[in-house]
Design a protein around this motif. Structure first.
Motif, mmCIF file in Angstrom:
data_model
loop_
_atom_site.group_PDB
_atom_site.id
_atom_site.type_symbol
_atom_site.label_atom_id
_atom_site.label_comp_id
_atom_site.label_asym_id
_atom_site.label_seq_id
_atom_site.Cartn_x
_atom_site.Cartn_y
_atom_site.Cartn_z
ATOM 1 N N GLY A 43 0.855 -1.183 0.000
ATOM 2 C CA GLY A 43 0.000 0.000 0.000
ATOM 3 C C GLY A 43 0.888 1.229 0.000
ATOM 4 N N PHE A 44 0.274 2.372 -0.012
ATOM 5 C CA PHE A 44 1.044 3.606 0.073
ATOM 6 C C PHE A 44 1.455 3.839 1.521
ATOM 7 C CE2 PHE A 44 -1.455 4.080 -3.759
ATOM 8 C CZ PHE A 44 -0.534 4.589 -4.654
ATOM 9 N N GLY A 45 2.566 4.519 1.714
ATOM 10 C CA GLY A 45 3.044 4.785 3.062
ATOM 11 C C GLY A 45 3.492 6.214 3.223
ATOM 12 N N VAL A 46 3.324 6.719 4.439
ATOM 13 C CA VAL A 46 3.830 8.032 4.812
ATOM 14 C C VAL A 46 4.790 7.805 5.969
ATOM 15 C CG1 VAL A 46 3.269 10.292 5.801
ATOM 16 C CG2 VAL A 46 1.757 9.264 4.082
ATOM 17 N N VAL A 47 6.004 8.286 5.813
ATOM 18 C CA VAL A 47 7.015 8.195 6.864
ATOM 19 C C VAL A 47 7.344 9.621 7.290
ATOM 20 C CG1 VAL A 47 9.331 7.404 7.478
ATOM 21 C CG2 VAL A 47 7.960 6.097 5.823
ATOM 22 N N LEU A 48 7.130 9.905 8.577
ATOM 23 C CA LEU A 48 7.351 11.239 9.116
ATOM 24 C C LEU A 48 8.475 11.212 10.140
ATOM 25 C CD1 LEU A 48 3.612 12.107 9.871
ATOM 26 C CD2 LEU A 48 4.944 12.804 7.852
ATOM 27 N N PHE A 49 9.500 12.005 9.925
ATOM 28 C CA PHE A 49 10.509 12.250 10.955
ATOM 29 C C PHE A 49 10.087 13.561 11.608
ATOM 30 C CE2 PHE A 49 14.298 10.368 8.307
ATOM 31 C CZ PHE A 49 13.678 9.141 8.280
ATOM 32 N N TYR A 50 9.873 13.541 12.914
ATOM 33 C CA TYR A 50 9.509 14.782 13.590
ATOM 34 C C TYR A 50 10.583 15.161 14.594
ATOM 35 C CZ TYR A 50 7.707 11.994 17.529
ATOM 36 O OH TYR A 50 7.575 11.121 18.580
ATOM 37 N N ARG A 51 10.673 16.450 14.865
ATOM 38 C CA ARG A 51 11.761 17.004 15.671
ATOM 39 C C ARG A 51 11.729 16.510 17.118
ATOM 40 N NH1 ARG A 51 13.105 22.781 14.044
ATOM 41 N NH2 ARG A 51 12.266 23.312 16.062
ATOM 42 N N GLY A 52 10.570 16.363 17.688
ATOM 43 C CA GLY A 52 10.435 15.898 19.060
ATOM 44 C C GLY A 52 9.117 16.352 19.644
ATOM 45 N N SER A 53 8.763 15.793 20.784
ATOM 46 C CA SER A 53 7.481 16.102 21.407
ATOM 47 C C SER A 53 7.388 17.559 21.836
ATOM 48 C CB SER A 53 7.238 15.188 22.606
ATOM 49 O OG SER A 53 8.196 15.456 23.613
ATOM 50 N N TRP A 54 8.508 18.220 21.973
ATOM 51 C CA TRP A 54 8.570 19.620 22.388
ATOM 52 C C TRP A 54 8.195 20.578 21.269
ATOM 53 C CZ3 TRP A 54 11.831 22.068 19.141
ATOM 54 C CH2 TRP A 54 12.772 21.267 18.470
ATOM 55 N N CYS A 55 8.154 20.114 20.034
ATOM 56 C CA CYS A 55 7.946 20.965 18.854
ATOM 57 C C CYS A 55 6.452 21.139 18.571
ATOM 58 C CB CYS A 55 8.641 20.336 17.647
ATOM 59 S SG CYS A 55 8.291 21.176 16.084
ATOM 60 N N PRO A 56 5.925 22.367 18.698
ATOM 61 C CA PRO A 56 4.491 22.574 18.452
ATOM 62 C C PRO A 56 4.080 22.270 17.012
ATOM 63 C CG PRO A 56 5.615 24.688 18.773
ATOM 64 C CD PRO A 56 6.610 23.607 19.083
ATOM 65 N N TYR A 57 4.945 22.534 16.051
ATOM 66 C CA TYR A 57 4.616 22.246 14.656
ATOM 67 C C TYR A 57 4.517 20.732 14.426
ATOM 68 C CZ TYR A 57 5.923 27.125 13.968
ATOM 69 O OH TYR A 57 6.015 28.486 14.048
ATOM 70 N N ASP A 128 15.438 17.110 11.760
ATOM 71 C CA ASP A 128 14.460 18.110 11.347
ATOM 72 C C ASP A 128 13.320 17.410 10.627
ATOM 73 O OD1 ASP A 128 14.970 20.818 12.170
ATOM 74 O OD2 ASP A 128 16.802 20.753 10.971
ATOM 75 N N SER A 129 12.206 18.095 10.549
ATOM 76 C CA SER A 129 11.012 17.526 9.935
ATOM 77 C C SER A 129 11.322 17.053 8.510
ATOM 78 C CB SER A 129 9.910 18.582 9.897
ATOM 79 O OG SER A 129 8.786 18.080 9.227
ATOM 80 N N THR A 130 11.002 15.799 8.262
ATOM 81 C CA THR A 130 11.221 15.190 6.955
ATOM 82 C C THR A 130 10.049 14.265 6.696
ATOM 83 O OG1 THR A 130 13.585 15.151 7.492
ATOM 84 C CG2 THR A 130 12.897 13.941 5.531
ATOM 85 N N GLY A 131 9.534 14.257 5.502
ATOM 86 C CA GLY A 131 8.413 13.380 5.184
ATOM 87 C C GLY A 131 8.603 12.704 3.844
ATOM 88 N N PHE A 132 8.151 11.475 3.791
ATOM 89 C CA PHE A 132 8.240 10.697 2.552
ATOM 90 C C PHE A 132 6.890 10.045 2.291
ATOM 91 C CE2 PHE A 132 12.334 10.543 4.697
ATOM 92 C CZ PHE A 132 13.184 11.025 3.715
ATOM 93 N N VAL A 133 6.488 10.049 1.036
ATOM 94 C CA VAL A 133 5.352 9.256 0.598
ATOM 95 C C VAL A 133 5.939 8.142 -0.250
ATOM 96 C CG1 VAL A 133 3.169 9.190 -0.664
ATOM 97 C CG2 VAL A 133 3.813 11.253 0.628
ATOM 98 N N LEU A 134 5.602 6.912 0.120
ATOM 99 C CA LEU A 134 6.129 5.740 -0.578
ATOM 100 C C LEU A 134 5.022 5.053 -1.356
ATOM 101 C CD1 LEU A 134 8.260 4.152 2.298
ATOM 102 C CD2 LEU A 134 8.878 5.986 0.708
ATOM 103 N N GLY A 135 5.402 4.512 -2.498
ATOM 104 C CA GLY A 135 4.468 3.717 -3.279
ATOM 105 C C GLY A 135 4.396 2.302 -2.733
#
Length: 171
Positions: A43-57, A128-135
Protein backbone atom coordinates in the motif's frame (compact mmCIF):
# COMPACT_ATOMS: atom_id res chain seq x y z
CA UNK A 1 30.09 18.63 8.28
CA UNK A 2 28.33 21.12 10.55
CA UNK A 3 27.27 24.62 9.59
CA UNK A 4 28.66 26.73 12.42
CA UNK A 5 25.99 29.39 11.89
CA UNK A 6 22.91 27.29 12.57
CA UNK A 7 24.17 24.02 14.05
CA UNK A 8 22.91 21.80 11.21
CA UNK A 9 24.77 18.76 10.01
CA UNK A 10 25.10 18.73 6.24
CA UNK A 11 22.66 16.21 4.76
CA UNK A 12 23.71 13.08 2.95
CA UNK A 13 22.28 12.41 -0.49
CA UNK A 14 18.59 13.26 -0.70
CA UNK A 15 16.02 10.66 -1.70
CA UNK A 16 14.33 11.45 -5.01
CA UNK A 17 11.17 10.12 -6.66
CA UNK A 18 11.77 6.57 -7.82
CA UNK A 19 14.52 5.85 -5.29
CA UNK A 20 14.07 2.79 -3.10
CA UNK A 21 13.40 3.82 0.48
CA UNK A 22 16.26 2.55 2.65
CA UNK A 23 15.84 -0.20 5.21
CA UNK A 24 15.28 1.42 8.61
CA UNK A 25 14.20 -0.14 11.88
CA UNK A 26 12.00 1.87 14.23
CA UNK A 27 11.89 1.05 17.94
CA UNK A 28 8.28 1.23 19.12
CA UNK A 29 7.11 1.80 22.70
CA UNK A 30 6.76 -1.53 24.47
CA UNK A 31 9.75 -3.15 22.80
CA UNK A 32 8.42 -3.97 19.33
CA UNK A 33 10.22 -2.95 16.16
CA UNK A 34 8.92 -1.84 12.80
CA UNK A 35 11.00 -2.39 9.67
CA UNK A 36 10.68 0.08 6.85
CA UNK A 37 9.79 0.00 4.07
CA UNK A 38 8.62 -3.62 4.56
CA UNK A 39 5.91 -2.68 7.08
CA UNK A 40 4.28 -0.46 4.45
CA UNK A 41 4.62 -2.82 1.48
CA UNK A 42 1.61 -3.37 -0.75
CA UNK A 43 0.00 0.00 0.00
CA UNK A 44 1.04 3.61 0.07
CA UNK A 45 3.04 4.79 3.06
CA UNK A 46 3.83 8.03 4.81
CA UNK A 47 7.02 8.19 6.86
CA UNK A 48 7.35 11.24 9.12
CA UNK A 49 10.51 12.25 10.95
CA UNK A 50 9.51 14.78 13.59
CA UNK A 51 11.76 17.00 15.67
CA UNK A 52 10.43 15.90 19.06
CA UNK A 53 7.48 16.10 21.41
CA UNK A 54 8.57 19.62 22.39
CA UNK A 55 7.95 20.96 18.85
CA UNK A 56 4.49 22.57 18.45
CA UNK A 57 4.62 22.25 14.66
CA UNK A 58 5.37 18.53 14.96
CA UNK A 59 2.52 18.06 17.44
CA UNK A 60 0.15 19.78 15.00
CA UNK A 61 1.36 17.59 12.11
CA UNK A 62 0.96 14.37 14.08
CA UNK A 63 -2.55 15.39 15.24
CA UNK A 64 -3.51 16.26 11.66
CA UNK A 65 -2.43 12.84 10.40
CA UNK A 66 -4.32 11.18 13.27
CA UNK A 67 -7.50 13.09 12.34
CA UNK A 68 -7.05 12.03 8.71
CA UNK A 69 -6.31 8.33 9.31
CA UNK A 70 -9.75 7.11 8.21
CA UNK A 71 -9.58 9.07 4.94
CA UNK A 72 -6.02 7.88 4.35
CA UNK A 73 -6.96 4.26 5.14
CA UNK A 74 -9.67 4.45 2.45
CA UNK A 75 -6.84 5.22 0.03
CA UNK A 76 -4.73 2.35 1.44
CA UNK A 77 -2.24 4.74 3.06
CA UNK A 78 -0.43 3.80 6.27
CA UNK A 79 1.37 6.35 8.44
CA UNK A 80 4.42 5.94 10.68
CA UNK A 81 6.42 8.56 12.56
CA UNK A 82 9.73 8.61 14.42
CA UNK A 83 11.95 10.95 16.41
CA UNK A 84 15.00 10.89 18.65
CA UNK A 85 12.77 11.21 21.75
CA UNK A 86 13.20 8.45 24.31
CA UNK A 87 10.58 5.75 24.87
CA UNK A 88 8.90 7.41 27.88
CA UNK A 89 8.56 10.75 26.09
CA UNK A 90 7.17 9.01 23.00
CA UNK A 91 4.62 7.09 25.08
CA UNK A 92 3.46 10.38 26.62
CA UNK A 93 3.13 11.99 23.19
CA UNK A 94 1.15 9.04 21.80
CA UNK A 95 -1.19 9.11 24.79
CA UNK A 96 -1.56 12.90 24.77
CA UNK A 97 -2.72 12.96 21.15
CA UNK A 98 -4.37 9.52 21.00
CA UNK A 99 -2.10 8.48 18.15
CA UNK A 100 -2.99 5.09 16.73
CA UNK A 101 -0.35 4.85 14.01
CA UNK A 102 3.11 3.53 14.89
CA UNK A 103 5.41 6.14 16.46
CA UNK A 104 9.05 5.17 16.84
CA UNK A 105 11.47 6.46 19.43
CA UNK A 106 15.21 6.74 20.06
CA UNK A 107 16.12 7.15 16.39
CA UNK A 108 19.83 7.42 15.69
CA UNK A 109 19.75 10.84 14.03
CA UNK A 110 23.09 10.40 12.25
CA UNK A 111 22.15 6.98 10.85
CA UNK A 112 18.67 8.07 9.71
CA UNK A 113 20.15 11.18 8.11
CA UNK A 114 22.87 9.17 6.35
CA UNK A 115 20.23 6.81 4.95
CA UNK A 116 17.68 9.43 3.88
CA UNK A 117 19.38 12.82 3.59
CA UNK A 118 17.34 14.32 6.44
CA UNK A 119 18.76 17.42 8.09
CA UNK A 120 20.07 16.99 11.63
CA UNK A 121 20.20 19.67 14.28
CA UNK A 122 23.39 19.10 16.25
CA UNK A 123 22.89 20.85 19.62
CA UNK A 124 20.68 19.34 20.87
CA UNK A 125 20.62 16.44 18.42
CA UNK A 126 17.37 15.80 16.57
CA UNK A 127 16.11 15.16 13.04
CA UNK A 128 14.46 18.11 11.35
CA UNK A 129 11.01 17.53 9.93
CA UNK A 130 11.22 15.19 6.96
CA UNK A 131 8.41 13.38 5.18
CA UNK A 132 8.24 10.70 2.55
CA UNK A 133 5.35 9.26 0.60
CA UNK A 134 6.13 5.74 -0.58
CA UNK A 135 4.47 3.72 -3.28
CA UNK A 136 3.31 0.13 -2.78
CA UNK A 137 6.72 -1.01 -4.08
CA UNK A 138 8.61 0.88 -1.34
CA UNK A 139 9.88 3.51 -3.72
CA UNK A 140 9.78 7.21 -2.94
CA UNK A 141 6.97 9.11 -4.64
CA UNK A 142 7.76 12.41 -2.95
CA UNK A 143 10.17 13.61 -0.29
CA UNK A 144 9.80 16.79 1.75
CA UNK A 145 12.89 18.02 3.55
CA UNK A 146 12.84 20.85 6.06
CA UNK A 147 15.85 22.56 7.55
CA UNK A 148 13.78 24.01 10.38
CA UNK A 149 10.42 24.07 12.10
CA UNK A 150 8.18 24.66 9.09
CA UNK A 151 7.79 23.00 5.72
CA UNK A 152 6.30 19.54 6.06
CA UNK A 153 3.84 17.03 4.62
CA UNK A 154 0.18 17.57 5.37
CA UNK A 155 -2.44 14.81 5.11
CA UNK A 156 -4.66 16.68 2.65
CA UNK A 157 -1.80 16.94 0.16
CA UNK A 158 -0.94 13.27 0.59
CA UNK A 159 -4.56 12.21 0.02
CA UNK A 160 -4.88 14.46 -3.04
CA UNK A 161 -1.66 13.14 -4.54
CA UNK A 162 -2.66 9.49 -4.00
CA UNK A 163 -6.06 10.15 -5.58
CA UNK A 164 -4.33 11.78 -8.56
CA UNK A 165 -1.90 8.86 -8.94
CA UNK A 166 -4.74 6.34 -8.81
CA UNK A 167 -6.93 8.23 -11.29
CA UNK A 168 -4.11 8.58 -13.79
CA UNK A 169 -2.82 5.02 -13.36
CA UNK A 170 -6.30 3.70 -14.23
CA UNK A 171 -6.49 5.76 -17.44
Amino acid sequence: MTDSVNGKAAPASLLHPGDAFPALTLSLPGGDELRLPDALAGGFGVVLFYRGSWCPYCNAQLRAFQRSLDKLAELDVKVVAVSVDDEATTKELVAKHGLTFPVGHSADAAAFAAATGAFVHTDPVYLDSTGFVLGPDGRVIVSVYSSGAIGRLVPEDVAGMIRYIREHAAG
